[in-house]
Design a protein around this motif. Sequence first.
Motif, PDB file in Angstrom:
ATOM      1  N   GLY A  20       0.811  -1.206   0.000  1.00 51.55           N
ATOM      2  CA  GLY A  20       0.000   0.000   0.000  1.00 51.55           C
ATOM      3  C   GLY A  20       0.848   1.260   0.000  1.00 51.55           C
ATOM      4  N   ALA A  21       1.925   1.252   0.780  1.00 55.52           N
ATOM      5  CA  ALA A  21       2.818   2.411   0.822  1.00 55.52           C
ATOM      6  C   ALA A  21       3.511   2.619  -0.515  1.00 55.52           C
ATOM      7  N   LEU A  22       3.906   1.538  -1.168  1.00 56.03           N
ATOM      8  CA  LEU A  22       4.570   1.652  -2.467  1.00 56.03           C
ATOM      9  C   LEU A  22       3.634   2.240  -3.524  1.00 56.03           C
ATOM     10  N   ALA A  23       2.339   2.020  -3.375  1.00 59.53           N
ATOM     11  CA  ALA A  23       1.363   2.541  -4.338  1.00 59.53           C
ATOM     12  C   ALA A  23       0.913   3.959  -4.023  1.00 59.53           C
ATOM     13  N   ALA A  24       1.222   4.454  -2.820  1.00 57.52           N
ATOM     14  CA  ALA A  24       0.773   5.785  -2.411  1.00 57.52           C
ATOM     15  C   ALA A  24       1.677   6.857  -3.033  1.00 57.52           C
ATOM     16  N   PRO A  25       1.113   7.888  -3.666  1.00 59.04           N
ATOM     17  CA  PRO A  25       1.935   8.881  -4.354  1.00 59.04           C
ATOM     18  C   PRO A  25       2.707   9.799  -3.419  1.00 59.04           C
ATOM     19  N   ASP A  26       2.299   9.889  -2.153  1.00 61.70           N
ATOM     20  CA  ASP A  26       2.934  10.830  -1.234  1.00 61.70           C
ATOM     21  C   ASP A  26       3.737  10.137  -0.138  1.00 61.70           C
ATOM     22  N   VAL A  27       3.974   8.835  -0.277  1.00 56.94           N
ATOM     23  CA  VAL A  27       4.746   8.075   0.702  1.00 56.94           C
ATOM     24  C   VAL A  27       5.872   7.348  -0.019  1.00 56.94           C
ATOM     25  N   ASN A  28       7.077   7.430   0.546  1.00 56.47           N
ATOM     26  CA  ASN A  28       8.235   6.735  -0.008  1.00 56.47           C
ATOM     27  C   ASN A  28       8.691   5.682   0.997  1.00 56.47           C
ATOM     28  N   LEU A  29       8.432   4.407   0.692  1.00 56.27           N
ATOM     29  CA  LEU A  29       8.890   3.331   1.558  1.00 56.27           C
ATOM     30  C   LEU A  29      10.398   3.200   1.368  1.00 56.27           C
ATOM     31  N   LYS A  30      11.136   3.727   2.336  1.00 56.08           N
ATOM     32  CA  LYS A  30      12.590   3.858   2.186  1.00 56.08           C
ATOM     33  C   LYS A  30      13.333   2.621   2.691  1.00 56.08           C
ATOM     34  N   THR A  31      12.905   2.087   3.847  1.00 57.68           N
ATOM     35  CA  THR A  31      13.586   0.938   4.427  1.00 57.68           C
ATOM     36  C   THR A  31      12.570   0.014   5.095  1.00 57.68           C
ATOM     37  N   ALA A  32      13.003  -1.211   5.346  1.00 61.29           N
ATOM     38  CA  ALA A  32      12.177  -2.197   6.047  1.00 61.29           C
ATOM     39  C   ALA A  32      13.020  -2.868   7.113  1.00 61.29           C
ATOM     40  N   ILE A  33      12.347  -3.365   8.146  1.00 56.52           N
ATOM     41  CA  ILE A  33      13.026  -4.082   9.226  1.00 56.52           C
ATOM     42  C   ILE A  33      12.386  -5.453   9.359  1.00 56.52           C
ATOM     43  N   ALA A  34      13.195  -6.497   9.187  1.00 52.49           N
ATOM     44  CA  ALA A  34      12.748  -7.875   9.363  1.00 52.49           C
ATOM     45  C   ALA A  34      14.002  -8.716   9.554  1.00 52.49           C
ATOM     46  N   ARG A  35      14.232  -9.154  10.770  1.00 44.38           N
ATOM     47  CA  ARG A  35      15.499  -9.824  11.095  1.00 44.38           C
ATOM     48  C   ARG A  35      15.772 -11.023  10.183  1.00 44.38           C
ATOM     49  N   SER A  36      14.746 -11.795   9.886  1.00 50.66           N
ATOM     50  CA  SER A  36      14.956 -13.016   9.103  1.00 50.66           C
ATOM     51  C   SER A  36      15.307 -12.733   7.647  1.00 50.66           C
ATOM     52  N   SER A  37      15.028 -11.513   7.169  1.00 51.78           N
ATOM     53  CA  SER A  37      15.299 -11.180   5.767  1.00 51.78           C
ATOM     54  C   SER A  37      16.351 -10.085   5.623  1.00 51.78           C
ATOM     55  N   ALA A  38      17.070  -9.789   6.686  1.00 49.18           N
ATOM     56  CA  ALA A  38      18.065  -8.716   6.656  1.00 49.18           C
ATOM     57  C   ALA A  38      19.094  -8.950   5.557  1.00 49.18           C
ATOM     58  N   GLY A  39      19.444  -7.863   4.877  1.00 51.83           N
ATOM     59  CA  GLY A  39      20.428  -7.920   3.804  1.00 51.83           C
ATOM     60  C   GLY A  39      19.836  -8.153   2.432  1.00 51.83           C
TER      61      GLY A  39
END
Length: 274
Positions: A20-39
């Motif tokens: 949803g954030a990726l589709a929003a024109p006024d929001v930039n999903l810059k980073t994510a936090i998920a220990r199991s998928s780090a890197g």
Amino acid sequence: MTNLALAGATGWTGRAIALGALAAPDVNLKTAIARSSAGRDLGAALGVDDLGVPVFATVEEALDGVDVLVEFTSHAAAKAVALAAIERGVAVVIGSSGLTAADFAEIDAAARTAGVGAVASGNFSLTAAMMLAGAELAARHLTHWEIIDYAKSTKPDAPSGTSFELAERLAEVGAPQVDLPVDQVAGHPSARGATIAGSQIHSVRLPSFIVSTEIVFGGEDERLSIRHDAGGTAQPYVNGVLLAVRRARGHVGLIRGLDRLLLNDEGAREDSTL
């Protein structure tokens, strides 16, 4: 443009919010936090094409250039995640259930000290927020009520965040009338549920439920029930979370309850879609 970090991005709710954030024109999903998928790239972690969003193991690593952090982790991690962002001057949106009133007081104090905003809600569905607002109105005129919450059999916390928030909100209106005090009930008083912020809450945990919350008001020869039922996807929470993201930097301290953003924000209608 609001730069966003998302903690719990690969979870059931986090995945929907990320898309949803990726589709929003006024929001930039810059980073994510998920220990199991780090890197990894978040797209690879979600099983889609690369999204250009790096995944980090810790909150501290993911906050450079971030305006707002959204957390959908767990009740055990939520407070630490929120406080870590606040200490860096980042506004937060808290979605995990299971935090206590004392936890929220600590988060509020930290946000005020840091001069940043925070929004927390037991349920980011817009219709659940309307249920809460309607229940608060009814409680101003009706004296008897009890709350029933339903969830899947494996839900780790009870009561649900929605029902907990509902009980605490109604406590601001007043305590319900209890004609026979729970401690005077014969047999097994625990069958009367838990007393949370003055209200009795009964938690039902069975397969086939997602999260449902019902409040029943009783009057002389009449009853009023207000109930919210969540479906099988996390999509209903996306619009509410994005509304909170857009409003998180507009105040200092903690706002509890999505309904308070809906009722007190003239721009909310433009930000929300049912």
